[in-house]
Design a protein around this motif. Structure first.
Motif, PDB file in Angstrom:
ATOM      1  N   MET A   1       0.716  -1.049  -0.108  1.00  0.00           N
ATOM      2  CA  MET A   1       0.215  -0.046  -0.310  1.00  0.00           C
ATOM      3  C   MET A   1       1.240   1.320  -0.192  1.00  0.00           C
ATOM      4  SD  MET A   1      -2.988   1.024   2.317  1.00  0.00           S
ATOM      5  CE  MET A   1      -2.253   0.750   4.131  1.00  0.00           C
ATOM      6  N   PRO A   2       0.718   2.398  -1.372  1.00  0.00           N
ATOM      7  CA  PRO A   2       1.135   3.257  -0.921  1.00  0.00           C
ATOM      8  C   PRO A   2       1.297   4.654   0.185  1.00  0.00           C
ATOM      9  CG  PRO A   2      -0.274   3.128  -2.653  1.00  0.00           C
ATOM     10  CD  PRO A   2      -0.635   2.342  -1.841  1.00  0.00           C
ATOM     11  N   HIS A   3       1.932   5.106   0.681  1.00  0.00           N
ATOM     12  CA  HIS A   3       2.206   5.354   1.533  1.00  0.00           C
ATOM     13  C   HIS A   3       3.141   7.158   1.723  1.00  0.00           C
ATOM     14  CE1 HIS A   3       5.747   3.524   3.028  1.00  0.00           C
ATOM     15  NE2 HIS A   3       5.707   4.135   3.330  1.00  0.00           N
ATOM     16  N   CYS A   4       2.914   8.067   2.281  1.00  0.00           N
ATOM     17  CA  CYS A   4       3.773   9.067   2.290  1.00  0.00           C
ATOM     18  C   CYS A   4       4.945   8.906   3.325  1.00  0.00           C
ATOM     19  CB  CYS A   4       3.383  10.579   3.654  1.00  0.00           C
ATOM     20  SG  CYS A   4       4.058  12.021   3.373  1.00  0.00           S
ATOM     21  N   SER A   5       6.410   9.075   2.698  1.00  0.00           N
ATOM     22  CA  SER A   5       7.448   8.811   3.647  1.00  0.00           C
ATOM     23  C   SER A   5       7.681   9.999   4.709  1.00  0.00           C
ATOM     24  CB  SER A   5       8.474   8.702   2.258  1.00  0.00           C
ATOM     25  OG  SER A   5       8.628  10.154   1.730  1.00  0.00           O
ATOM     26  N   ASP A   6       6.510  11.145   4.493  1.00  0.00           N
ATOM     27  CA  ASP A   6       7.692  11.937   5.407  1.00  0.00           C
ATOM     28  C   ASP A   6       6.132  11.805   6.843  1.00  0.00           C
ATOM     29  OD1 ASP A   6       8.239  14.368   6.737  1.00  0.00           O
ATOM     30  OD2 ASP A   6       6.323  15.540   5.952  1.00  0.00           O
ATOM     31  N   CYS A   7       5.018  11.054   6.918  1.00  0.00           N
ATOM     32  CA  CYS A   7       4.060  11.236   7.889  1.00  0.00           C
ATOM     33  C   CYS A   7       3.622  10.367   7.686  1.00  0.00           C
ATOM     34  CB  CYS A   7       3.636  12.356   7.626  1.00  0.00           C
ATOM     35  SG  CYS A   7       1.509  11.985   6.491  1.00  0.00           S
ATOM     36  N   GLY A   8       3.411   8.996   6.955  1.00  0.00           N
ATOM     37  CA  GLY A   8       3.244   7.539   6.808  1.00  0.00           C
ATOM     38  C   GLY A   8       1.774   7.382   6.770  1.00  0.00           C
ATOM     39  N   ALA A   9       1.238   8.807   6.203  1.00  0.00           N
ATOM     40  CA  ALA A   9      -0.718   8.474   6.039  1.00  0.00           C
ATOM     41  C   ALA A   9      -0.355   7.711   4.253  1.00  0.00           C
ATOM     42  CB  ALA A   9      -0.779   9.541   6.017  1.00  0.00           C
ATOM     43  N   TYR A  10      -1.710   6.659   4.235  1.00  0.00           N
ATOM     44  CA  TYR A  10      -2.098   6.373   3.438  1.00  0.00           C
ATOM     45  C   TYR A  10      -1.969   7.138   1.570  1.00  0.00           C
ATOM     46  CZ  TYR A  10      -4.711   4.219  -0.721  1.00  0.00           C
ATOM     47  OH  TYR A  10      -5.112   3.743  -2.335  1.00  0.00           O
ATOM     48  N   VAL A  11      -1.568   7.014   0.840  1.00  0.00           N
ATOM     49  CA  VAL A  11      -1.863   8.099  -0.661  1.00  0.00           C
ATOM     50  C   VAL A  11      -2.862   6.990  -1.693  1.00  0.00           C
ATOM     51  CG1 VAL A  11      -0.179   9.580   0.137  1.00  0.00           C
ATOM     52  CG2 VAL A  11       0.693   8.454  -1.437  1.00  0.00           C
ATOM     53  N   THR A  12      -3.129   7.871  -3.017  1.00  0.00           N
ATOM     54  CA  THR A  12      -3.157   6.746  -3.805  1.00  0.00           C
ATOM     55  C   THR A  12      -2.341   6.274  -4.588  1.00  0.00           C
ATOM     56  OG1 THR A  12      -4.299   8.222  -4.930  1.00  0.00           O
ATOM     57  CG2 THR A  12      -5.575   7.475  -3.961  1.00  0.00           C
ATOM     58  N   ARG A  13      -1.756   5.419  -5.242  1.00  0.00           N
ATOM     59  CA  ARG A  13      -1.255   5.733  -6.862  1.00  0.00           C
ATOM     60  C   ARG A  13      -0.887   6.760  -7.174  1.00  0.00           C
ATOM     61  NH1 ARG A  13       1.084   0.712  -5.622  1.00  0.00           N
ATOM     62  NH2 ARG A  13      -0.049  -0.747  -4.593  1.00  0.00           N
ATOM     63  N   ASP A  14      -2.950   7.542  -7.956  1.00  0.00           N
ATOM     64  CA  ASP A  14      -2.630   8.633  -8.458  1.00  0.00           C
ATOM     65  C   ASP A  14      -1.594   9.977  -7.857  1.00  0.00           C
ATOM     66  OD1 ASP A  14      -3.717   7.088 -10.527  1.00  0.00           O
ATOM     67  OD2 ASP A  14      -5.947   7.653  -9.761  1.00  0.00           O
ATOM     68  N   PHE A  15      -2.145   9.967  -6.682  1.00  0.00           N
ATOM     69  CA  PHE A  15      -1.559  10.834  -5.596  1.00  0.00           C
ATOM     70  C   PHE A  15      -0.374  10.294  -6.078  1.00  0.00           C
ATOM     71  CE2 PHE A  15       0.905  12.846  -2.401  1.00  0.00           C
ATOM     72  CZ  PHE A  15      -0.279  14.149  -1.982  1.00  0.00           C
ATOM     73  N   ILE A  16       0.797  10.096  -6.587  1.00  0.00           N
ATOM     74  CA  ILE A  16       2.057   9.514  -6.513  1.00  0.00           C
ATOM     75  C   ILE A  16       2.186   9.606  -7.736  1.00  0.00           C
ATOM     76  CG2 ILE A  16       3.963   7.712  -6.696  1.00  0.00           C
ATOM     77  CD1 ILE A  16       2.705   7.004  -4.077  1.00  0.00           C
ATOM     78  N   ARG A  17       1.513   9.535  -8.910  1.00  0.00           N
ATOM     79  CA  ARG A  17       1.941   9.822 -10.223  1.00  0.00           C
ATOM     80  C   ARG A  17       1.713  11.256 -10.605  1.00  0.00           C
ATOM     81  NH1 ARG A  17      -1.314  10.611 -13.657  1.00  0.00           N
ATOM     82  NH2 ARG A  17      -3.424  10.172 -13.181  1.00  0.00           N
ATOM     83  N   VAL A  18       1.109  11.913  -9.745  1.00  0.00           N
ATOM     84  CA  VAL A  18       0.652  13.680  -9.933  1.00  0.00           C
ATOM     85  C   VAL A  18       1.709  14.423  -9.030  1.00  0.00           C
ATOM     86  CG1 VAL A  18      -0.899  15.552  -9.911  1.00  0.00           C
ATOM     87  CG2 VAL A  18      -2.135  12.830 -10.586  1.00  0.00           C
ATOM     88  N   PHE A  19       1.822  14.224  -7.954  1.00  0.00           N
ATOM     89  CA  PHE A  19       2.608  14.840  -7.363  1.00  0.00           C
ATOM     90  C   PHE A  19       4.333  14.331  -6.741  1.00  0.00           C
ATOM     91  CE2 PHE A  19      -1.782  16.058  -6.169  1.00  0.00           C
ATOM     92  CZ  PHE A  19      -1.439  17.624  -6.418  1.00  0.00           C
ATOM     93  N   GLY A  20       4.075  12.999  -7.032  1.00  0.00           N
ATOM     94  CA  GLY A  20       5.262  12.807  -6.651  1.00  0.00           C
ATOM     95  C   GLY A  20       6.729  12.404  -7.958  1.00  0.00           C
ATOM     96  N   ALA A  21       7.619  12.052  -7.762  1.00  0.00           N
ATOM     97  CA  ALA A  21       9.113  11.348  -8.089  1.00  0.00           C
ATOM     98  C   ALA A  21       9.483  10.041  -8.090  1.00  0.00           C
ATOM     99  CB  ALA A  21      10.311  12.846  -7.454  1.00  0.00           C
ATOM    100  N   ASP A  22       9.724   9.100  -8.798  1.00  0.00           N
ATOM    101  CA  ASP A  22      10.567   8.046  -8.780  1.00  0.00           C
ATOM    102  C   ASP A  22       9.206   6.548  -7.921  1.00  0.00           C
ATOM    103  OD1 ASP A  22      12.692   9.016  -9.680  1.00  0.00           O
ATOM    104  OD2 ASP A  22      13.379   9.246  -8.153  1.00  0.00           O
ATOM    105  N   GLY A  23       7.854   7.142  -7.894  1.00  0.00           N
ATOM    106  CA  GLY A  23       7.565   6.402  -7.027  1.00  0.00           C
ATOM    107  C   GLY A  23       7.099   6.713  -5.875  1.00  0.00           C
ATOM    108  N   THR A  24       7.844   8.259  -5.608  1.00  0.00           N
ATOM    109  CA  THR A  24       7.346   8.358  -3.938  1.00  0.00           C
ATOM    110  C   THR A  24       6.834   9.828  -3.440  1.00  0.00           C
ATOM    111  OG1 THR A  24       9.985   8.771  -3.215  1.00  0.00           O
ATOM    112  CG2 THR A  24       9.448   6.402  -3.299  1.00  0.00           C
TER     113      THR A  24
END
Length: 61
Positions: free
Chosen positions: A1-24
């Motif tokens: 399950m994807p999560h924020c590496s800062d606070c550990g909260a759940y994030v969607t794969r779409d959120f990572i695709r839009v706002f993330g870099a290298d899958g995180t």
């Protein structure tokens, strides 16, 4: 399950695709403002907004 590496909260794969870099992400709506997210706040090292990053880069040495 994807999560924020800062606070550990759940994030969607779409959120990572839009706002993330290298899958995180290093920021999410639980720990970062939407304004900072839109300015790259979910990318690692983004404790500062994109505007702050640009101002820092323009400072004379």
């Amino acid at each position: 399950m994807p999560h924020c590496s800062d606070c550990g909260a759940y994030v969607t794969r779409d959120f990572i695709r839009v706002f993330g870099a290298d899958g995180t992400v290093s920021g999410c709506p639980d720990c970062t403002t939407y304004r900072d997210l839109n300015n790259g706040g979910a990318v690692d090292g983004a404790g500062e907004s994109r505007g702050e990053q640009l101002r820092r880069e323009k400072r004379p040495l």
